[in-house]
Design a protein around this motif. Structure first.
Motif, PDB file in Angstrom:
ATOM      1  N   PRO A 451      36.852  54.542  37.619  1.00  0.00           N
ATOM      2  CA  PRO A 451      37.475  53.298  38.091  1.00  0.00           C
ATOM      3  C   PRO A 451      37.189  52.110  37.167  1.00  0.00           C
ATOM      4  N   SER A 452      38.225  51.313  36.960  1.00  0.00           N
ATOM      5  CA  SER A 452      38.061  50.151  36.077  1.00  0.00           C
ATOM      6  C   SER A 452      37.396  49.014  36.841  1.00  0.00           C
ATOM      7  N   MET A 453      36.899  48.019  36.101  1.00  0.00           N
ATOM      8  CA  MET A 453      36.270  46.858  36.737  1.00  0.00           C
ATOM      9  C   MET A 453      37.276  46.110  37.610  1.00  0.00           C
ATOM     10  N   VAL A 454      38.532  46.023  37.103  1.00  0.00           N
ATOM     11  CA  VAL A 454      39.544  45.292  37.869  1.00  0.00           C
ATOM     12  C   VAL A 454      39.784  45.969  39.215  1.00  0.00           C
ATOM     13  N   SER A 455      39.899  47.332  39.180  1.00  0.00           N
ATOM     14  CA  SER A 455      40.156  48.023  40.461  1.00  0.00           C
ATOM     15  C   SER A 455      38.958  47.893  41.392  1.00  0.00           C
ATOM     16  N   MET A 456      37.754  47.860  40.787  1.00  0.00           N
ATOM     17  CA  MET A 456      36.546  47.673  41.602  1.00  0.00           C
ATOM     18  C   MET A 456      36.546  46.293  42.247  1.00  0.00           C
ATOM     19  N   GLU A 457      36.917  45.299  41.452  1.00  0.00           N
ATOM     20  CA  GLU A 457      36.925  43.929  41.979  1.00  0.00           C
ATOM     21  C   GLU A 457      37.938  43.833  43.121  1.00  0.00           C
ATOM     22  N   LYS A 458      39.094  44.471  42.900  1.00  0.00           N
ATOM     23  CA  LYS A 458      40.128  44.441  43.932  1.00  0.00           C
ATOM     24  C   LYS A 458      39.591  45.057  45.227  1.00  0.00           C
ATOM     25  N   ARG A 459      38.971  46.216  45.090  1.00  0.00           N
ATOM     26  CA  ARG A 459      38.437  46.888  46.284  1.00  0.00           C
ATOM     27  C   ARG A 459      37.387  46.043  46.986  1.00  0.00           C
ATOM     28  N   HIS A 460      36.567  45.407  46.159  1.00  0.00           N
ATOM     29  CA  HIS A 460      35.481  44.603  46.711  1.00  0.00           C
ATOM     30  C   HIS A 460      36.037  43.416  47.504  1.00  0.00           C
ATOM     31  N   ILE A 461      37.030  42.761  46.920  1.00  0.00           N
ATOM     32  CA  ILE A 461      37.638  41.616  47.617  1.00  0.00           C
ATOM     33  C   ILE A 461      38.330  42.111  48.893  1.00  0.00           C
ATOM     34  N   GLU A 462      39.004  43.250  48.769  1.00  0.00           N
ATOM     35  CA  GLU A 462      39.678  43.800  49.966  1.00  0.00           C
ATOM     36  C   GLU A 462      38.669  44.097  51.068  1.00  0.00           C
ATOM     37  N   ALA A 463      37.537  44.673  50.679  1.00  0.00           N
ATOM     38  CA  ALA A 463      36.508  44.989  51.678  1.00  0.00           C
ATOM     39  C   ALA A 463      36.028  43.709  52.364  1.00  0.00           C
ATOM     40  N   ALA A 464      35.871  42.630  51.560  1.00  0.00           N
ATOM     41  CA  ALA A 464      35.416  41.359  52.147  1.00  0.00           C
ATOM     42  C   ALA A 464      36.465  40.803  53.094  1.00  0.00           C
ATOM     43  N   LEU A 465      37.734  40.917  52.709  1.00  0.00           N
ATOM     44  CA  LEU A 465      38.812  40.391  53.560  1.00  0.00           C
ATOM     45  C   LEU A 465      38.900  41.177  54.872  1.00  0.00           C
ATOM     46  N   ILE A 466      38.719  42.474  54.758  1.00  0.00           N
ATOM     47  CA  ILE A 466      38.750  43.307  55.985  1.00  0.00           C
ATOM     48  C   ILE A 466      37.614  42.879  56.900  1.00  0.00           C
ATOM     49  N   ARG A 467      36.474  42.682  56.291  1.00  0.00           N
ATOM     50  CA  ARG A 467      35.299  42.312  57.079  1.00  0.00           C
ATOM     51  C   ARG A 467      35.469  40.972  57.784  1.00  0.00           C
ATOM     52  N   THR A 468      36.160  40.032  57.116  1.00  0.00           N
ATOM     53  CA  THR A 468      36.290  38.690  57.723  1.00  0.00           C
ATOM     54  C   THR A 468      37.625  38.549  58.426  1.00  0.00           C
ATOM     55  N   ALA A 469      38.285  39.672  58.665  1.00  0.00           N
ATOM     56  CA  ALA A 469      39.608  39.690  59.327  1.00  0.00           C
ATOM     57  C   ALA A 469      40.582  38.755  58.613  1.00  0.00           C
ATOM     58  N   GLY A 470      40.482  38.695  57.281  1.00  0.00           N
ATOM     59  CA  GLY A 470      41.456  37.932  56.491  1.00  0.00           C
ATOM     60  C   GLY A 470      41.068  36.476  56.286  1.00  0.00           C
ATOM     61  N   LYS A 471      39.964  36.034  56.911  1.00  0.00           N
ATOM     62  CA  LYS A 471      39.570  34.624  56.800  1.00  0.00           C
ATOM     63  C   LYS A 471      38.970  34.379  55.407  1.00  0.00           C
ATOM     64  N   ILE A 472      39.457  33.337  54.717  1.00  0.00           N
ATOM     65  CA  ILE A 472      38.962  33.062  53.372  1.00  0.00           C
ATOM     66  C   ILE A 472      37.989  31.893  53.380  1.00  0.00           C
ATOM     67  N   TYR A 473      38.433  30.798  54.036  1.00  0.00           N
ATOM     68  CA  TYR A 473      37.652  29.560  53.985  1.00  0.00           C
ATOM     69  C   TYR A 473      36.568  29.528  55.082  1.00  0.00           C
TER      70      TYR A 473
END
Ligand SMILES: Nc1ncnc2c1ncn2[C@@H]1O[C@H](COP(=O)(O)OP(=O)(O)OP(=O)(O)O)[C@@H](O)[C@H]1O
Length: 506
Positions: A451-473
């Motif tokens: 896996p590339s760093m970009v795909s890892m970063e994408k997954r990581h951000i997705e995991a965070a978004l799932i965890r916060t139910a999409g809340k960013i701020y």
């Protein structure tokens, strides 16, 4: 149905509409709908017209005392009082009506049962002609149906509310069962779905998966979600048991059955009666004892060692193994008939490396648990650590991840967790269950691209978004979790083409 009709709402509103409409057809000074409630009492539900006052609106009358009204209620037809006839006023002097006035009373019937009364009063004489009396007779039947209908829909509504409340309690209970079994990956979602389905049944379950994938936890959840949840969940680890110990553990023994049997002891089958018996590492169960276990599973009976009484038991079996049990059968180390008996519902738990989306989620979960334990702020993890966590094969699965995180939290001393704190070493993967999934040895042809760093970063951000139910701020938003500026996170989300809506609905 028309939204307006659906939102008609309370009985008060509906009855008000009826009486208002009636006034366009029949001239009255007071129209009242009363209902028979509780112990033979007539209670005003709605009153309309120029003569209404607060005391009328809260009026109720005992039918045992008002024989005249009770008598009218016995017949399904309107009663027009003779204007010159002496009669007790329906509202017992609450109305300032002249001696001669018009008074019409119509019982409200649903089929053969009186449910209330409609009364019409007018200060003037002779206001209710025979045609009006006939019309009121008809309209009162319709009013009765509307009242009954409204009541039954209110009843259904309250039932629906009760059911929704009940369902929410169950869902929360179910959610709380899964709260320590984190995961958002499709592979884990499939496990959760299967667990919910099989929990309701009585089928024996065979849970297979590498070490530390959560087999025991899943077995406990199945029990807790099952109709046997108020009965015991008894676990027996079958590894390191010789045949006689295994027999004694499973079926118990009588006093003096063997030299060390100084007291009588119940076996796990007896203790688990009515509940669930979890046979962990069932592949290790000595061959000699397997026929006895099979008999108990088939017939629901057993004898304690040294005992003559045949006892019966009602036990649901959940077995687990980190080894491929079918392979054990082929190797002649496990009885085929027992294998089929135990494996009626096979459940394969995915190794952590097949749950890439869950790795960071679980890591944060364990960091948070550590912080809770020590009463400190959860540690952050560096990007390099994220990449390290995602590329490691996790031969010890969730348990290994949990230990790595506990260690890293300690070593990082409250600072950001770096890769070196994890202390991960490349280890060969277990061969038993996940052969197709084994990592590729260095130098050989890779089966899947690294896996590339970009795909890892994408997954990581997705995991965070799932965890916060999409809340960013804000607090507990994804930016907060990832320790980055919300605006930076937003631009990364855009750049990496992450569709929040799709992500949360998938
Ligand atoms: N999805 C998960 N979420 C949170 N914690 C988990 C999850 N899966 C496993 N764990 C944790 O990992 C640890 C190992 O789980 P468990 O003992 O159930 O695994 P196992 O497959 O039965 O292991 P073994 O094969 O060694 O008996 C436990 O502390 C458990 O709480």
């Amino acid at each position: 149905m028309d939204r307006q009709l659906l939102s008609l709402g309370s009985a008060d509103k509906i009855l008000g509409l009826i009486l208002t409409a009636l006034r366009d057809l029949v001239d009255y000074d007071l129209a009242v709908i009363l209902k028979i409630t509780g112990a033979n009492t007539l209670t005003v539900q709605k009153a309309l017209g120029p003569l209404v006052n607060e005391r009328i609106e809260s009026f109720s009358v005992d039918l045992n005392r008002r024989k005249d009204l009770a008598h009218i209620l016995r017949f399904d037809q309107p009663y027009l009082f003779d204007e010159h006839e002496e009669h007790e006023d329906t509202y017992e002097d609450l109305l300032a009506l002249p001696e001669d006035h018009s008074c019409l009373v119509a019982p409200l019937y649903v089929q053969d049962t009186p449910i209330g009364l409609l009364t019409l009063d007018h200060s003037a004489c002779s206001m209710f002609s025979p045609a009006i009396v006939k019309f009121i007779g008809t309209i009162s039947r319709l009013i009765a149906v509307i009242i009954a209908q409204n009541e039954s829909s209110q009843y259904l509504d309250s039932l629906r509310r009760d059911l929704t409340r009940e369902r929410n309690i169950l869902l929360t209970r179910e959610a709380s069962h899964f709260q320590n079994m984190m995961g958002n990956s499709p592979a884990w979602a499939r496990v959760v779905d299967q667990v919910k389905i099989v929990a309701e049944s009585e089928l024996p379950v065979l849970i297979q998966g590498e070490t530390g994938t959560g087999k025991e936890q899943v077995a406990r959840i199945i029990h807790r979600l099952s109709p046997r949840s108020d009965k015991p969940f008894i676990a027996l680890n079958c590894s390191a048991l010789n045949a006689s110990l295994a027999e004694s553990e499973l079926f118990g023994h009588e006093k003096g059955a063997f030299t060390t049997a100084i007291v009588q002891r119940k076996g796990r089958f007896e203790i688990a009666d009515g509940g669930t018996l979890f046979l962990d590492e069932v592949a290790d169960l000595p061959m000699e004892i397997q026929p006895k276990l099979l008999r108990t599973l088939q017939e629901g009976t057993f004898e304690r060692i040294g005992g003559e009484v045949t006892r019966s038991c009602d036990v649901r079996i959940i077995a687990a193994s980190h080894m491929d049990l079918k392979q054990r059968v082929q190797d002649g180390l496990f009885r085929e008939d027992l294998y089929y008996r135990l494996g009626v519902y096979p459940l394969l738990l995915p190794p952590l490396r097949q749950r890439q989306e869950d790795i960071i989620l679980l890591a944060h979960h364990f960091i948070q648990k550590e912080a809770q334990k020590s009463g400190t702020v959860p540690a952050a993890i560096s990007e390099e650590t994220v990449a390290g966590l995602l590329s490691y094969p996790w031969p010890g699965n969730v348990r290994e991840l949990q230990s790595a995180i506990s260690r890293a939290v300690l070593l990082s001393k409250g600072n950001t967790i770096e890769c070196r704190h994890l202390g991960l070493k490349e280890t060969p993967l277990p061969a038993e269950i996940s052969a197709p999934d084994r990592p590729v040895a260095a130098g050989s042809e890779p089966q899947t691209p690294f896996p590339s760093m970009v795909s890892m970063e994408k997954r990581h951000i997705e995991a965070a978004l799932i965890r916060t139910a999409g809340k960013i701020y804000g607090e507990n938003g994804a930016a907060d979790l990832l320790q980055m500026k919300p605006t930076t996170l937003q631009s990364r989300i855009k750049k990496l083409n992450i569709n929040r809506q799709q992500l949360l609905s998938s």
